[in-house]
Design an enzyme around this catalytic site. Sequence first.
Site, PDB file in Angstrom:
ATOM      1  N   HIS A 493      -8.793  20.700 -25.955  1.00  0.00           N
ATOM      2  CA  HIS A 493     -10.126  21.188 -26.317  1.00  0.00           C
ATOM      3  C   HIS A 493     -10.122  22.709 -26.539  1.00  0.00           C
ATOM      4  O   HIS A 493     -10.504  23.200 -27.597  1.00  0.00           O
ATOM      5  CB  HIS A 493     -11.118  20.812 -25.210  1.00  0.00           C
ATOM      6  CG  HIS A 493     -12.514  21.316 -25.422  1.00  0.00           C
ATOM      7  ND1 HIS A 493     -13.553  20.503 -25.797  1.00  0.00           N
ATOM      8  CD2 HIS A 493     -13.052  22.557 -25.321  1.00  0.00           C
ATOM      9  CE1 HIS A 493     -14.654  21.220 -25.924  1.00  0.00           C
ATOM     10  NE2 HIS A 493     -14.371  22.482 -25.634  1.00  0.00           N
ATOM     11  N   GLU A 494      -9.657  23.425 -25.527  1.00  0.00           N
ATOM     12  CA  GLU A 494      -9.685  24.894 -25.625  1.00  0.00           C
ATOM     13  C   GLU A 494      -8.738  25.393 -26.713  1.00  0.00           C
ATOM     14  O   GLU A 494      -9.016  26.376 -27.393  1.00  0.00           O
ATOM     15  CB  GLU A 494      -9.344  25.537 -24.282  1.00  0.00           C
ATOM     16  CG  GLU A 494     -10.262  25.143 -23.120  1.00  0.00           C
ATOM     17  CD  GLU A 494     -11.740  25.400 -23.378  1.00  0.00           C
ATOM     18  OE1 GLU A 494     -12.066  26.232 -24.247  1.00  0.00           O
ATOM     19  OE2 GLU A 494     -12.579  24.745 -22.723  1.00  0.00           O
ATOM     20  N   HIS A 497     -10.559  25.500 -29.910  1.00  0.00           N
ATOM     21  CA  HIS A 497     -11.353  26.717 -30.093  1.00  0.00           C
ATOM     22  C   HIS A 497     -10.457  27.863 -30.565  1.00  0.00           C
ATOM     23  O   HIS A 497     -10.830  28.648 -31.432  1.00  0.00           O
ATOM     24  CB  HIS A 497     -11.987  27.144 -28.766  1.00  0.00           C
ATOM     25  CG  HIS A 497     -13.207  26.355 -28.376  1.00  0.00           C
ATOM     26  ND1 HIS A 497     -14.300  26.201 -29.205  1.00  0.00           N
ATOM     27  CD2 HIS A 497     -13.523  25.719 -27.224  1.00  0.00           C
ATOM     28  CE1 HIS A 497     -15.226  25.482 -28.567  1.00  0.00           C
ATOM     29  NE2 HIS A 497     -14.778  25.170 -27.364  1.00  0.00           N
ATOM     30  N   HIS A 500      -9.549  27.719 -34.168  1.00  0.00           N
ATOM     31  CA  HIS A 500     -10.706  28.155 -34.957  1.00  0.00           C
ATOM     32  C   HIS A 500     -10.692  29.685 -35.092  1.00  0.00           C
ATOM     33  O   HIS A 500     -10.750  30.229 -36.190  1.00  0.00           O
ATOM     34  CB  HIS A 500     -11.999  27.670 -34.271  1.00  0.00           C
ATOM     35  CG  HIS A 500     -13.255  27.970 -35.046  1.00  0.00           C
ATOM     36  ND1 HIS A 500     -14.510  27.859 -34.493  1.00  0.00           N
ATOM     37  CD2 HIS A 500     -13.446  28.387 -36.312  1.00  0.00           C
ATOM     38  CE1 HIS A 500     -15.413  28.182 -35.396  1.00  0.00           C
ATOM     39  NE2 HIS A 500     -14.797  28.507 -36.514  1.00  0.00           N
TER      40      HIS A 500
HETATM   41 ZN   LIG Z   1     -15.748  24.055 -25.777  1.00  0.00          ZN
END
Ligand SMILES: [Zn+2]
Length: 701
Positions: A493-494, A497, A500
Amino acid sequence: MRKIKFIIMTLSVVLCTIAANAQKRSNPFFAKYQTPFQVPPFDKIDTSDYMPAFLEGMKQQNAEIAAIVNNTVAPTFANTILAFDKSGKLLTRVGKVFFNLTEANTNDQMQALARKLSPLLSKHSDDIALNAKLFKRIKAVYEKRKTSRLDAQQIRLVEKYYRDFERQGANLSKEKQDRLRKLNEELSMLTITFGENLLAENNNFNLVIDNQADLDGLPQNVVDAASATAKEMKMDGKWVFTLDKPSLIPFLQYAKNRALREKIYRGYFMRGNNGNKHDNNDVVAKMAKLRVEKAQLLGFDSYAAYVIDDNMAKTPAKVDEFLTKLWNAALPMSKKEVEEMQKIIDREGGNFKLQSWDWWYYSEKVRKEKYDLDDNELKPYFSLTNVRDGMFHVANQMYGITFIKRTDLPVFQKDVETYEVREANGTHLGILYLDYYPNPGKSGGAWCTDFRSSGWEDGKKIDAIESVTFNLTKPTGDTPALLNWDEVTTMFHEFGHSLHGLFVQGKYNRTAGNVPQDYVEMPSQFMENFAGDPEVLRSYAKNYKTGEVIPENLIAKIQNSGRFNQGFITLEYLAASILDMDFHELTQAKDINVEAFEKQAMDKIGLIPEILPRYRSTYFAHIFNGGYAAGYYVYIWAAVLDADAFDAFKQSGNIYNKDLAAKFRKYCLAESGDDEGMVQYKKFRGHEPSVEPLLKRRGLE
Ligand SMILES: [Zn+2]
């Protein structure tokens, strides 16, 4: 979680002169960093460097804004919008280091400094928002934006800044601005009251047990924790359960005593609604009413219209439509779940009808029968290094990028790993810091932030320095760090980020990668899909001792576990989202009876009595004491997006499909913020996201 970017702010008041003695040692923030890739020189920063850098940073931005405002030349894109967008460089530089470290590696000195800085920075920010002269110039550029030969990016930047000011009331008459200020003050006081009442109500209720038989069914660690809580409360020899989730949920899950389960759950769902001095009914009614007035003052029908106008969804109607679709899919599943649990009750000779306080207890039985995922069985396949290399592998297969470990970059904490990220052709893309383990100066949870956002300076690309902070299981003795399933998905998940942030290409600070609340979690949740995909699992989930690839039956269990209790999870979340929307779609500032309002809202959608909204009105802190008013829907909105995006890869027959990955990177990540979220998404996907893939993933189709 993505921590909100440190926002550039200005100040029109000279604060004080910089302490002269701090200037003798050279303050590392005042010069270009003399480090590889110009990462922050953590080894050279002293706590005493921050305040002078903040003060000087505010002063510099102040001067930059004064220069814009006092310019005698007519306002243009370059002399106003661009100049404003570029202002506050030093402030951003120091802010990024300071605020990241107050979360990742703080101490008393840093905390004291943060408290001192907070009012200075919010004043700085307010002073910009209320700078009428600055707004006048921005407005002048805005009004001519279509006839000033600006490109699409420039027009968007002008519109963004104009709207920022407009949304804070810059366009209103003096009387209306005064009224708005009053409303903001009142709302902020009510927010505080709501939070204080809720805290008091949380602490007002304890379930005190003095008969050991009442602990029947509870695991030993839960009993031990309750005993420790009792000791803290000077009730030695007893057991105390509180309304905090780590205490409440295990009790509801395991306690055989049904009457006590009801008692503690009632304590939980009646918070703020007990008719005592901490009752939140009036607070909620007032807030709902004042928010209608505020929204209408700013030219919107409802508060939801005001909030969502800035989001990807754009209108409350769009949000309602998609919530309804999901609701209709989840409702039958939750009814099936009730039936399944009722069968267990009947089988055990329970002779009662399942109630809301029974849900955790009987769903736990269902879980054991059908979905048992034993972390200890999984953990040997998920050593931290294997998971890390697994996520690097996915990014490499999709985007061709590589991760080169660096040992020559200063770090803010000795365990932190640093990687240089390179494009497929070997050119530099950015830097990634990975900080894995808990330490006393670190906040709980996991998050991604950056020490430098990617951007452009004098026509040259500035590369991102991303930083991911975790609180993962530590290695012990000879055993490496072995992660549970939750930790594995958190890492992916991280990492999503951070990709991105690394890929962002946009030219302007205000817009580059700057996406709304209902878009932010899409790139991260998108990566979570890969963690559990069978093909990806086979590539990285290998026994840390033997190298054996994870067996197929465990892969099946991981896949299956994602479907457990999804009717309930989806429905209780949606009920709260719909309640949030109902409160904020009011178009008349009128007095409401909160309890009746909530009941009507839930009756309208046919919520079954065995499930309560995840948050009822009087303890819905996200919307009455947090930043999620008319925004609680964003979590599932992002889930719809990530499931739909991942589905594109699945459907293509190649989980790492490079063509799709290139499109996803370009439109959804690199150019994110350059246009509206839905526009960017459609460029990648060819159509608006469909809810079907999410329903399928949750077993709700
Ligand atoms: Zn998040």
